[in-house]
Scaffold this motif. Structure first.
Motif, PDB file in Angstrom:
ATOM      1  N   LYS A  82       4.986 -13.194   4.151  1.00  0.00           N
ATOM      2  CA  LYS A  82       3.626 -12.680   4.106  1.00  0.00           C
ATOM      3  C   LYS A  82       2.968 -13.067   5.426  1.00  0.00           C
ATOM      4  O   LYS A  82       2.867 -14.240   5.756  1.00  0.00           O
ATOM      5  CB  LYS A  82       2.901 -13.308   2.915  1.00  0.00           C
ATOM      6  CG  LYS A  82       1.590 -12.717   2.580  1.00  0.00           C
ATOM      7  CD  LYS A  82       1.107 -13.328   1.265  1.00  0.00           C
ATOM      8  CE  LYS A  82      -0.294 -12.941   0.945  1.00  0.00           C
ATOM      9  NZ  LYS A  82      -0.744 -13.565  -0.301  1.00  0.00           N
ATOM     10  N   SER A  90      -3.078 -11.805   4.265  1.00  0.00           N
ATOM     11  CA  SER A  90      -3.370 -11.346   2.906  1.00  0.00           C
ATOM     12  C   SER A  90      -3.168  -9.837   2.757  1.00  0.00           C
ATOM     13  O   SER A  90      -3.091  -9.325   1.647  1.00  0.00           O
ATOM     14  CB  SER A  90      -4.793 -11.719   2.510  1.00  0.00           C
ATOM     15  OG  SER A  90      -5.722 -11.063   3.343  1.00  0.00           O
ATOM     16  N   TYR A 103       0.031  -5.346  -4.539  1.00  0.00           N
ATOM     17  CA  TYR A 103      -1.283  -5.743  -4.048  1.00  0.00           C
ATOM     18  C   TYR A 103      -2.371  -5.203  -4.963  1.00  0.00           C
ATOM     19  O   TYR A 103      -2.117  -4.361  -5.814  1.00  0.00           O
ATOM     20  CB  TYR A 103      -1.487  -5.278  -2.613  1.00  0.00           C
ATOM     21  CG  TYR A 103      -1.549  -3.783  -2.415  1.00  0.00           C
ATOM     22  CD1 TYR A 103      -2.769  -3.142  -2.205  1.00  0.00           C
ATOM     23  CD2 TYR A 103      -0.397  -3.009  -2.403  1.00  0.00           C
ATOM     24  CE1 TYR A 103      -2.832  -1.770  -2.015  1.00  0.00           C
ATOM     25  CE2 TYR A 103      -0.450  -1.646  -2.209  1.00  0.00           C
ATOM     26  CZ  TYR A 103      -1.675  -1.027  -2.021  1.00  0.00           C
ATOM     27  OH  TYR A 103      -1.733   0.329  -1.834  1.00  0.00           O
ATOM     28  N   THR A 136      -5.262  -6.914  -1.287  1.00  0.00           N
ATOM     29  CA  THR A 136      -4.817  -8.299  -1.191  1.00  0.00           C
ATOM     30  C   THR A 136      -3.428  -8.398  -1.806  1.00  0.00           C
ATOM     31  O   THR A 136      -3.255  -8.107  -2.993  1.00  0.00           O
ATOM     32  CB  THR A 136      -5.776  -9.247  -1.932  1.00  0.00           C
ATOM     33  OG1 THR A 136      -7.084  -9.105  -1.365  1.00  0.00           O
ATOM     34  CG2 THR A 136      -5.327 -10.690  -1.802  1.00  0.00           C
ATOM     35  N   SER A 144      -0.251  -9.805  -3.564  1.00  0.00           N
ATOM     36  CA  SER A 144       0.004 -10.883  -4.523  1.00  0.00           C
ATOM     37  C   SER A 144       1.490 -11.222  -4.623  1.00  0.00           C
ATOM     38  O   SER A 144       1.835 -12.318  -5.053  1.00  0.00           O
ATOM     39  CB  SER A 144      -0.547 -10.505  -5.895  1.00  0.00           C
ATOM     40  OG  SER A 144       0.007  -9.291  -6.342  1.00  0.00           O
TER      41      SER A 144
END
Length: 90
Positions: free
Chosen positions: A12, A15, A38, A67, A69
């Protein structure tokens, strides 16, 4: 297999961005795929990005205003071993 190493990773970057990298110094072709889960305004979505190259490649998924996840990746390398082409997945 003998005589080569396949390197692969996913991470990642922020974000909103994730990356998958595949490399193999003796490969005739490599492939990287990254899939992210996301959220945008509470709604879960997925996005997949791919990349191909001769000995190294990367794929970057950018979800804009979402965002991330979770991330997952898939990697392939085609190599020549004693004249035979072989495919390896990771």
């Amino acid at each position: 297999m003998y005589g080569y190493t396949i390197s692969y990773s996913n991470k990642k970057l922020s974000s909103t961005r994730a990356q998958a990298i595949t490399s193999c110094g003796t490969a005739t072709n490599v492939y990287a795929e990254v899939t992210v889960i996301y959220r945008v305004e509470g709604v879960a979505k997925t996005k997949t990005a791919t990349g191909t190259g001769r000995v190294a490649t990367s794929a970057v998924a950018d979800v804009g205003n979402g965002t991330i996840s979770a991330i997952s990746s898939y990697h392939k390398a085609w190599v020549s071993d004693q004249g035979l082409k072989k495919l390896r997945n990771r």
